[in-house]
Design an enzyme around this catalytic site. Structure first.
Site, short mmCIF file in Angstrom:
data_model
loop_
_atom_site.label_atom_id
_atom_site.label_comp_id
_atom_site.label_asym_id
_atom_site.label_seq_id
_atom_site.Cartn_x
_atom_site.Cartn_y
_atom_site.Cartn_z
N TYR A 1 0.83 -1.19 0.00
CA TYR A 1 0.00 0.00 0.00
C TYR A 1 0.87 1.25 0.00
CZ TYR A 1 -3.84 -3.14 1.34
OH TYR A 1 -4.78 -4.14 1.39
N ASP B 1 -3.41 -6.78 6.89
CA ASP B 1 -4.78 -6.55 6.45
C ASP B 1 -5.51 -7.88 6.30
OD1 ASP B 1 -7.07 -5.38 5.50
OD2 ASP B 1 -6.21 -4.63 3.64
#
Length: 323
Positions: A115, A215
């Site tokens: 990310y 995540d």
């Protein structure tokens, strides 16, 4: 005076955040709330999901209560959450997994990894750069170790160092920081760790890992406590903090009064603890437990209560606790 920015966002965020906000206002009437509009709905209306002024508004708050945002598969749409995390340097994502027999906290580095935001598209491929820096690894390791020292004093480093060179650095740094701070530490490959966590959650205390791995691992761990509707989270930086349910905007059930507000309410409790009010945080958490024990549950966890009804029940229990 505590200033809290409130972002309902998109989808079910507009249902679960009001429930959490009402409960925060009940336990802390001195909180000054102000609304911030952002997300996919705003992008549809204006062409901008989150501008610089919006980020500045968020940064002016003592804490942010955040709902959910929809991220469409549109190359022209920039992820709002990635933008906020990078702009406010919210480097630590903290997701407690707590239930009757489970008490684990998953800490993930929140601004790097897959990310990182470094991406480009070519005619025959799309590329995303996975960034793992020494600085980023050191500070997330320090955060996780500090948390572990306040709990059961053990750290697990989730990684794929047998395949990824970037994870070799991550493990090296995390284990060195843990040794320096006197925290017992074990490195586990993320695939084996994912399975073992689901089978033997009692073996784990604090797990630290990189952005994408954290995540996925925390979403999978939601199975242990009833699903994503149960999990709160915090995004912590040096000067800002954002609290949000782990679940997304769930547009398929938005507006139907069926979303589970527990994750948002528990995120509110994390916010209270962050601003230095552990007593009010505990009162909110205990109120949720009492409502569940009374048999009041939303549909995703086997009940019939709606979002509003569950929130009202928790609000009522908070009031009884104060009486």
């Amino acid at each position: 005076m505590v200033k809290v920015a409130v972002v309902e966002g998109d989808g079910i965020g507009r249902e679960v955040v009001p429930a959490a906000r009402d409960i925060l206002a009940a336990v802390r009437p001195d909180i000054e709330f102000f609304d911030v509009d952002l997300g996919y709905g705003l992008w549809e209306r204006t062409g901008c999901a989150c501008g610089e002024e919006t980020v500045a508004d968020l940064g002016s708050a003592d804490a942010i209560l955040f709902g959910a945002v929809t991220t469409p598969p549109d190359p022209g749409y920039r992820s709002v959450m990635l933008q906020i995390r990078h702009a406010l340097d919210l480097y630590a994502n903290v997701r407690p997994i707590r239930g009757d027999t489970v008490d684990v906290v998953i800490v993930r580095e929140n601004t790097e990894g897959l990310y990182s935001g470094i991406e480009w598209t070519e005619p025959d491929r799309s590329c995303t750069v996975r960034v793992v820096s020494r600085r980023g690894s050191e500070r997330i390791a320090r955060y996780a170790c500090t948390l572990a020292k306040s709990r059961r004093h053990h750290l697990t480093v989730g990684n794929k160092a047998n395949v990824l060179k970037s994870d070799c650095l991550f493990v090296e740094v995390c284990t060195a920081v843990a040794a320096h701070l006197g925290v017992p530490c074990t490195a586990r490959y993320i695939d084996a760790l994912s399975l073992d966590l689901l089978m033997h959650p009692d073996r784990y205390d604090v797990i630290v890992t990189t952005n994408m791995f954290g995540d996925i691992l925390s979403d999978a761990a939601a199975y242990l406590v009833g699903g994503l509707g149960m999990l709160p989270s915090a995004n912590i930086g040096e000067r800002a903090a954002l609290f949000e349910p782990v679940h997304g905007s769930a547009p398929d059930i938005a507006g139907r009064n069926v979303a589970n507000p527990i994750a948002a309410i528990r995120s509110g409790a994390m916010l209270l603890r962050h601003v230095g009010d552990p007593a009010s945080a505990a009162a909110v958490e205990e109120a949720v437990v009492r409502v569940l024990r009374a048999g009041i549950r939303t549909r995703d966890i086997g009940g019939t209560a709606g979002t509003r009804e569950f929130g009202t029940a928790v609000l009522r229990e908070v009031g009884r606790g104060k009486a």
